[in-house]
Write a protein that holds these residues in place. Sequence first.
Motif, PDB file in Angstrom:
ATOM      1  N   GLY A   5       0.822  -1.206   0.000  1.00 35.31           N
ATOM      2  CA  GLY A   5       0.000   0.000   0.000  1.00 35.31           C
ATOM      3  C   GLY A   5       0.854   1.254   0.000  1.00 35.31           C
ATOM      4  O   GLY A   5       0.555   2.219  -0.719  1.00 35.31           O
ATOM      5  N   PHE A   6       1.911   1.248   0.796  1.00 33.82           N
ATOM      6  CA  PHE A   6       2.820   2.398   0.832  1.00 33.82           C
ATOM      7  C   PHE A   6       3.532   2.566  -0.507  1.00 33.82           C
ATOM      8  O   PHE A   6       3.576   3.666  -1.071  1.00 33.82           O
ATOM      9  CB  PHE A   6       3.846   2.213   1.952  1.00 33.82           C
ATOM     10  CG  PHE A   6       4.922   3.266   1.964  1.00 33.82           C
ATOM     11  CD1 PHE A   6       4.658   4.540   2.418  1.00 33.82           C
ATOM     12  CD2 PHE A   6       6.199   2.971   1.511  1.00 33.82           C
ATOM     13  CE1 PHE A   6       5.643   5.523   2.420  1.00 33.82           C
ATOM     14  CE2 PHE A   6       7.194   3.935   1.508  1.00 33.82           C
ATOM     15  CZ  PHE A   6       6.919   5.218   1.963  1.00 33.82           C
ATOM     16  N   VAL A  66       2.627   5.774  -3.034  1.00 32.76           N
ATOM     17  CA  VAL A  66       3.693   6.744  -3.286  1.00 32.76           C
ATOM     18  C   VAL A  66       4.051   6.776  -4.764  1.00 32.76           C
ATOM     19  O   VAL A  66       4.251   7.849  -5.352  1.00 32.76           O
ATOM     20  CB  VAL A  66       4.943   6.421  -2.434  1.00 32.76           C
ATOM     21  CG1 VAL A  66       6.128   7.268  -2.871  1.00 32.76           C
ATOM     22  CG2 VAL A  66       4.655   6.656  -0.956  1.00 32.76           C
ATOM     23  N   THR A  67       4.131   5.603  -5.388  1.00 38.28           N
ATOM     24  CA  THR A  67       4.466   5.541  -6.810  1.00 38.28           C
ATOM     25  C   THR A  67       3.456   6.312  -7.647  1.00 38.28           C
ATOM     26  O   THR A  67       3.831   7.074  -8.550  1.00 38.28           O
ATOM     27  CB  THR A  67       4.530   4.074  -7.283  1.00 38.28           C
ATOM     28  OG1 THR A  67       5.520   3.371  -6.533  1.00 38.28           O
ATOM     29  CG2 THR A  67       4.878   3.996  -8.766  1.00 38.28           C
ATOM     30  N   ILE A 103       3.194   8.751   7.026  1.00 36.13           N
ATOM     31  CA  ILE A 103       2.316   8.946   8.180  1.00 36.13           C
ATOM     32  C   ILE A 103       1.159   7.948   8.122  1.00 36.13           C
ATOM     33  O   ILE A 103       0.801   7.315   9.126  1.00 36.13           O
ATOM     34  CB  ILE A 103       1.771  10.391   8.213  1.00 36.13           C
ATOM     35  CG1 ILE A 103       2.909  11.391   8.463  1.00 36.13           C
ATOM     36  CG2 ILE A 103       0.702  10.539   9.302  1.00 36.13           C
ATOM     37  CD1 ILE A 103       2.491  12.839   8.309  1.00 36.13           C
ATOM     38  N   VAL A 104       0.581   7.780   6.937  1.00 42.30           N
ATOM     39  CA  VAL A 104      -0.500   6.813   6.753  1.00 42.30           C
ATOM     40  C   VAL A 104       0.011   5.394   6.990  1.00 42.30           C
ATOM     41  O   VAL A 104      -0.677   4.569   7.601  1.00 42.30           O
ATOM     42  CB  VAL A 104      -1.101   6.939   5.330  1.00 42.30           C
ATOM     43  CG1 VAL A 104      -2.122   5.828   5.076  1.00 42.30           C
ATOM     44  CG2 VAL A 104      -1.743   8.306   5.143  1.00 42.30           C
ATOM     45  N   PHE A 105       1.238   5.112   6.523  1.00 40.23           N
ATOM     46  CA  PHE A 105       1.844   3.793   6.736  1.00 40.23           C
ATOM     47  C   PHE A 105       1.964   3.486   8.224  1.00 40.23           C
ATOM     48  O   PHE A 105       1.686   2.356   8.662  1.00 40.23           O
ATOM     49  CB  PHE A 105       3.222   3.751   6.079  1.00 40.23           C
ATOM     50  CG  PHE A 105       4.032   2.533   6.433  1.00 40.23           C
ATOM     51  CD1 PHE A 105       3.798   1.315   5.815  1.00 40.23           C
ATOM     52  CD2 PHE A 105       5.042   2.603   7.390  1.00 40.23           C
ATOM     53  CE1 PHE A 105       4.531   0.188   6.136  1.00 40.23           C
ATOM     54  CE2 PHE A 105       5.782   1.485   7.726  1.00 40.23           C
ATOM     55  CZ  PHE A 105       5.531   0.270   7.090  1.00 40.23           C
ATOM     56  N   LEU A 148      15.457   1.280   3.064  1.00 43.81           N
ATOM     57  CA  LEU A 148      15.756   1.072   1.648  1.00 43.81           C
ATOM     58  C   LEU A 148      14.506   1.259   0.790  1.00 43.81           C
ATOM     59  O   LEU A 148      14.582   1.797  -0.320  1.00 43.81           O
ATOM     60  CB  LEU A 148      16.338  -0.328   1.432  1.00 43.81           C
ATOM     61  CG  LEU A 148      17.778  -0.549   1.907  1.00 43.81           C
ATOM     62  CD1 LEU A 148      18.175  -2.016   1.767  1.00 43.81           C
ATOM     63  CD2 LEU A 148      18.744   0.328   1.116  1.00 43.81           C
ATOM     64  N   VAL A 149      13.357   0.823   1.304  1.00 41.86           N
ATOM     65  CA  VAL A 149      12.101   1.002   0.572  1.00 41.86           C
ATOM     66  C   VAL A 149      11.773   2.483   0.418  1.00 41.86           C
ATOM     67  O   VAL A 149      11.436   2.956  -0.669  1.00 41.86           O
ATOM     68  CB  VAL A 149      10.944   0.274   1.296  1.00 41.86           C
ATOM     69  CG1 VAL A 149       9.590   0.660   0.681  1.00 41.86           C
ATOM     70  CG2 VAL A 149      11.132  -1.231   1.204  1.00 41.86           C
ATOM     71  N   VAL A 150      11.890   3.241   1.516  1.00 46.65           N
ATOM     72  CA  VAL A 150      11.573   4.676   1.487  1.00 46.65           C
ATOM     73  C   VAL A 150      12.537   5.416   0.563  1.00 46.65           C
ATOM     74  O   VAL A 150      12.114   6.269  -0.244  1.00 46.65           O
ATOM     75  CB  VAL A 150      11.616   5.273   2.908  1.00 46.65           C
ATOM     76  CG1 VAL A 150      11.477   6.784   2.857  1.00 46.65           C
ATOM     77  CG2 VAL A 150      10.517   4.666   3.775  1.00 46.65           C
ATOM     78  N   LEU A 151      13.824   5.110   0.661  1.00 47.21           N
ATOM     79  CA  LEU A 151      14.808   5.762  -0.200  1.00 47.21           C
ATOM     80  C   LEU A 151      14.542   5.467  -1.673  1.00 47.21           C
ATOM     81  O   LEU A 151      14.603   6.366  -2.523  1.00 47.21           O
ATOM     82  CB  LEU A 151      16.228   5.307   0.170  1.00 47.21           C
ATOM     83  CG  LEU A 151      16.833   5.915   1.433  1.00 47.21           C
ATOM     84  CD1 LEU A 151      18.183   5.260   1.730  1.00 47.21           C
ATOM     85  CD2 LEU A 151      17.012   7.424   1.267  1.00 47.21           C
ATOM     86  N   ASN A 152      14.241   4.215  -1.965  1.00 43.73           N
ATOM     87  CA  ASN A 152      13.982   3.854  -3.366  1.00 43.73           C
ATOM     88  C   ASN A 152      12.742   4.563  -3.890  1.00 43.73           C
ATOM     89  O   ASN A 152      12.710   4.981  -5.057  1.00 43.73           O
ATOM     90  CB  ASN A 152      13.805   2.343  -3.494  1.00 43.73           C
ATOM     91  CG  ASN A 152      13.699   1.907  -4.945  1.00 43.73           C
ATOM     92  OD1 ASN A 152      14.623   2.079  -5.735  1.00 43.73           O
ATOM     93  ND2 ASN A 152      12.556   1.362  -5.321  1.00 43.73           N
ATOM     94  N   GLN A 153      11.736   4.725  -3.035  1.00 40.45           N
ATOM     95  CA  GLN A 153      10.541   5.448  -3.458  1.00 40.45           C
ATOM     96  C   GLN A 153      10.842   6.918  -3.721  1.00 40.45           C
ATOM     97  O   GLN A 153      10.226   7.539  -4.589  1.00 40.45           O
ATOM     98  CB  GLN A 153       9.445   5.324  -2.397  1.00 40.45           C
ATOM     99  CG  GLN A 153       8.817   3.941  -2.325  1.00 40.45           C
ATOM    100  CD  GLN A 153       8.257   3.490  -3.667  1.00 40.45           C
ATOM    101  OE1 GLN A 153       8.638   2.447  -4.187  1.00 40.45           O
ATOM    102  NE2 GLN A 153       7.369   4.261  -4.257  1.00 40.45           N
TER     103      GLN A 153
END
Length: 266
Positions: free
Chosen positions: A85-86, A90-91, A125-127, A158-163
């Motif tokens: 979902g995150f 975001v994508t 924040i939603v995550f 790593l997920v947040v950075l890649n996004q």
Amino acid sequence: MEYSKSQLQSFGGDIYLGVKASEIWTILGWNDIRQRYRRSTIGPFWITLSTGILIVGLGFIYSHIFKTTIETYLPYLALGFIVWGFISTVTNETCGAFLDSEHILKQIRIPFSVFVLRVIWRNFIVFLHTIVLFVPISIVFGIVPGWTSLLALPGLLLVVLNQFWLGTILAVFSARFRDVPQMVAAVTQVAIFATPIMWPVSALGDHTFVADINPLHHMIDIVRAPLLGEVPGALSWLVALGLNAVNMLLAVALLQRASKRLVYWL
């Protein structure tokens, strides 16, 4: 605060200044959340409630389809669905990061990356609101967190950075080509069914390579596996690091190249 053109157009300058201007994108992100749930009694927790109902419903149905126990399947589904979902939100939303902020970008010179970070922050924040669903699930099914669970933190980073890198790339292309958001939305709708989120990798039998060649599987697994008490495979870490490296170089180079003309595309 307005930044000079030379600062923003230097290699990596826009991203560096954007990250540094955290007070701007955090305020914008919080304001987005407040506006979205204005006059709502429980605010973002509506997402938590709806996600929880969906996970429980799918858990009972698909556990029978895949002939697995609900104790094993529901935590797997919950974490996969929450992380997905995150990533998917975001994508999709970063495609409009610059387009939705046209009125600001045309009036003041601030880093473009601020608006990508704004999207990531509000969805993070939603995550945080939805990941709490795993707490009652882990209590009900006796999942005791151990030291392995700490690996979820670098995985999530790593997920947040890649996004962020991917979102920057998509935001630039979406500003130049208005068909990109629709294309991305179509791909994400299909990707949820092609990724081990609702179905386990074991369901593939001898064809597990289908999951191995899917980068989304690895990005989800580096967060999901540790919280389930498993150590993510070396391949998942390598894919996550590789994606970050490639997307970082592309994002920095693309943003520097497009920054001179980006405002005129809006």
